[in-house]
Design an enzyme around this catalytic site. Sequence first.
Site, PDB file in Angstrom:
ATOM      1  N   LYS A 163       1.001  -1.381   0.015  1.00  0.00           N
ATOM      2  CA  LYS A 163      -0.583   0.258   0.008  1.00  0.00           C
ATOM      3  C   LYS A 163       1.249   1.264  -0.202  1.00  0.00           C
ATOM      4  O   LYS A 163       0.192   2.242  -0.386  1.00  0.00           O
ATOM      5  CB  LYS A 163      -1.117  -0.061   1.141  1.00  0.00           C
ATOM      6  CG  LYS A 163      -1.101   1.017   1.427  1.00  0.00           C
ATOM      7  CD  LYS A 163      -2.928   1.344   0.418  1.00  0.00           C
ATOM      8  CE  LYS A 163      -3.937   2.278   0.633  1.00  0.00           C
ATOM      9  NZ  LYS A 163      -4.704   2.574  -0.298  1.00  0.00           N
ATOM     10  N   LYS A 223      -0.535  11.302   5.596  1.00  0.00           N
ATOM     11  CA  LYS A 223      -0.576  10.303   6.936  1.00  0.00           C
ATOM     12  C   LYS A 223       0.241   9.027   6.076  1.00  0.00           C
ATOM     13  O   LYS A 223       0.694   8.648   6.900  1.00  0.00           O
ATOM     14  CB  LYS A 223      -2.071   9.507   7.656  1.00  0.00           C
ATOM     15  CG  LYS A 223      -2.025   8.809   8.713  1.00  0.00           C
ATOM     16  CD  LYS A 223      -2.471   7.504   8.095  1.00  0.00           C
ATOM     17  CE  LYS A 223      -3.651   7.576   6.567  1.00  0.00           C
ATOM     18  NZ  LYS A 223      -3.862   5.907   6.411  1.00  0.00           N
TER      19      LYS A 223
HETATM   20  P1  NAP Z   1     -13.042   8.427   7.865  1.00  0.00           P
HETATM   21  O1  NAP Z   1     -13.961   8.534   6.665  1.00  0.00           O
HETATM   22  O2  NAP Z   1     -12.224   9.607   7.880  1.00  0.00           O
HETATM   23  O3  NAP Z   1     -14.049   7.357   8.497  1.00  0.00           O
HETATM   24  C1  NAP Z   1     -12.127   6.789   9.334  1.00  0.00           C
HETATM   25  C2  NAP Z   1     -13.386   5.781  10.271  1.00  0.00           C
HETATM   26  O4  NAP Z   1     -12.383   5.854  11.346  1.00  0.00           O
HETATM   27  C3  NAP Z   1     -14.473   6.703  10.824  1.00  0.00           C
HETATM   28  O5  NAP Z   1     -15.496   5.697  11.276  1.00  0.00           O
HETATM   29  C4  NAP Z   1     -13.836   7.008  12.063  1.00  0.00           C
HETATM   30  O6  NAP Z   1     -15.069   6.527  13.165  1.00  0.00           O
HETATM   31  C5  NAP Z   1     -13.211   5.758  12.748  1.00  0.00           C
HETATM   32  N1  NAP Z   1     -11.621   5.740  13.883  1.00  0.00           N
HETATM   33  C6  NAP Z   1     -10.353   6.657  13.963  1.00  0.00           C
HETATM   34  N2  NAP Z   1     -10.496   6.167  14.864  1.00  0.00           N
HETATM   35  C7  NAP Z   1     -10.657   5.757  15.763  1.00  0.00           C
HETATM   36  C8  NAP Z   1     -10.495   5.926  16.793  1.00  0.00           C
HETATM   37  N3  NAP Z   1      -8.937   5.758  17.638  1.00  0.00           N
HETATM   38  N4  NAP Z   1     -11.160   4.165  17.438  1.00  0.00           N
HETATM   39  C9  NAP Z   1     -12.365   4.478  16.908  1.00  0.00           C
HETATM   40  N5  NAP Z   1     -12.844   4.747  15.287  1.00  0.00           N
HETATM   41  C10 NAP Z   1     -12.092   5.462  15.093  1.00  0.00           C
HETATM   42  O7  NAP Z   1     -11.513   8.207   6.354  1.00  0.00           O
HETATM   43  P2  NAP Z   1     -11.516   6.674   4.849  1.00  0.00           P
HETATM   44  O8  NAP Z   1     -11.486   7.308   4.013  1.00  0.00           O
HETATM   45  O9  NAP Z   1     -12.540   5.459   5.815  1.00  0.00           O
HETATM   46  O10 NAP Z   1     -10.240   6.039   5.332  1.00  0.00           O
HETATM   47  C11 NAP Z   1      -9.927   5.190   6.190  1.00  0.00           C
HETATM   48  C12 NAP Z   1      -8.810   4.069   6.143  1.00  0.00           C
HETATM   49  O11 NAP Z   1      -9.010   3.451   4.944  1.00  0.00           O
HETATM   50  C13 NAP Z   1      -7.329   4.874   6.382  1.00  0.00           C
HETATM   51  O12 NAP Z   1      -6.308   4.298   6.903  1.00  0.00           O
HETATM   52  C14 NAP Z   1      -7.349   5.335   5.260  1.00  0.00           C
HETATM   53  O13 NAP Z   1      -6.218   6.076   4.800  1.00  0.00           O
HETATM   54  C15 NAP Z   1      -7.877   4.265   4.308  1.00  0.00           C
HETATM   55  N6  NAP Z   1      -7.974   4.661   2.077  1.00  0.00           N
HETATM   56  C16 NAP Z   1      -9.597   5.556   2.121  1.00  0.00           C
HETATM   57  C17 NAP Z   1      -9.295   5.605   0.939  1.00  0.00           C
HETATM   58  C18 NAP Z   1     -10.025   6.576   0.240  1.00  0.00           C
HETATM   59  O14 NAP Z   1      -9.768   7.036  -1.101  1.00  0.00           O
HETATM   60  N7  NAP Z   1     -10.970   7.438   1.729  1.00  0.00           N
HETATM   61  C19 NAP Z   1      -9.313   4.946   0.000  1.00  0.00           C
HETATM   62  C20 NAP Z   1      -7.944   3.598   0.642  1.00  0.00           C
HETATM   63  C21 NAP Z   1      -7.581   3.344   2.020  1.00  0.00           C
HETATM   64  P3  NAP Z   1     -15.822   8.128  13.561  1.00  0.00           P
HETATM   65  O15 NAP Z   1     -16.986   7.965  12.653  1.00  0.00           O
HETATM   66  O16 NAP Z   1     -16.949   8.310  14.617  1.00  0.00           O
HETATM   67  O17 NAP Z   1     -15.098   9.571  13.293  1.00  0.00           O
END
Ligand code: NAP
Length: 291
Positions: free
Chosen positions: A171, A239
């Site tokens: 990744k 990040k």
């Molecule tokens: P996001 O929309 O910001 O969602 C993050 C999620 O993690 C939310 O459900 C949040 O809960 C939860 N969370 C964060 N810190 C936490 C903690 N300490 N304890 C419990 N829950 C926690 O982010 P995302 O875009 O879905 O990304 C999630 C992961 O996938 C990341 O590692 C990102 O790098 C990766 N990713 C993202 C993409 C993309 O295009 N978006 C693509 C590939 C990979 P709350 O709702 O309560 O804040």
Amino acid sequence: MERVGFIGLGIMGKPMARNLLKAGFPLTVFNRSRAAMDELARDGAIAADSPMQVAQQSDVVITCVSDSPDVEAVVLGENGILAGGRTGMLYIDNSTIAPATSRKIYKALKAQGMDALDAPVSGGDIGAQQGTLSIMVGGDEAAFQRSLPILQAMGKNIVHVGAAGAGQVTKACNQIVVAMTVQAVAEALTLAKKSGVDPAKVRSALLGGFAQSRVLDVHGQRMIDGTFEPGFKLNLHRKDMNIVLQTGKELNLPLLGTAQVTELMNSLLAQGKGELDNSALITLYEFLAGL
Ligand code: NAP
């Protein structure tokens, strides 16, 4: 069918969990904030009170949270997955985190008779919704084979890359290519605009040739429209760049392009744009160009 648990219902996790429901898996979910959990419960999932409770009610537990400390808290922390798990439970982490943290979690779970896979994803919010993610997996072969029916409900290109941590290294490689392609597309479209040539037509022309890419297609369109709702937030992409740079440092490996694009992202974060989509990189180029 295995009982699946899903923790972290953000931009990625929510549609991924929905695809598990659609595939017929009995699903228990937990999200730190309530709204996303209620939505999934309306779709047929069981809402839990903690990651521990998810683990107690599941054979396979998946996380998709933000960063390494978040995964550590959810797995190893109070009321975490480890506390609720039992021998034979499989843990799959779809978050993008440091390879070293994935290896640490793998060891902690193995010591309690549980399996762990690092399985970060690529394909963005669109891939998550369509169930077409690319999933890069690190961990043991038997655990990988067990995970396949579940991962196939969320993704299309699923590759077992190697031992624990190998998925996260893959990744990190992915994020180098994406970040530098976003930068290249932003630079190219800025040149077009500054030259008085229509960036939309430039994108159309480039899409049929060797410069074609998913980033040019999806992010190029967002740049042209000036719509930067995420998608993939800049603060999450930065990040990932820090993970890449840290991994390089551990190997004395210079990563010149990564360092440069990370500095551009730092500037955008300093301007308070961390919650925008990573395609907002073009706003920095346009500022520098006096556009
Ligand atoms: P996001 O929309 O910001 O969602 C993050 C999620 O993690 C939310 O459900 C949040 O809960 C939860 N969370 C964060 N810190 C936490 C903690 N300490 N304890 C419990 N829950 C926690 O982010 P995302 O875009 O879905 O990304 C999630 C992961 O996938 C990341 O590692 C990102 O790098 C990766 N990713 C993202 C993409 C993309 O295009 N978006 C693509 C590939 C990979 P709350 O709702 O309560 O804040």
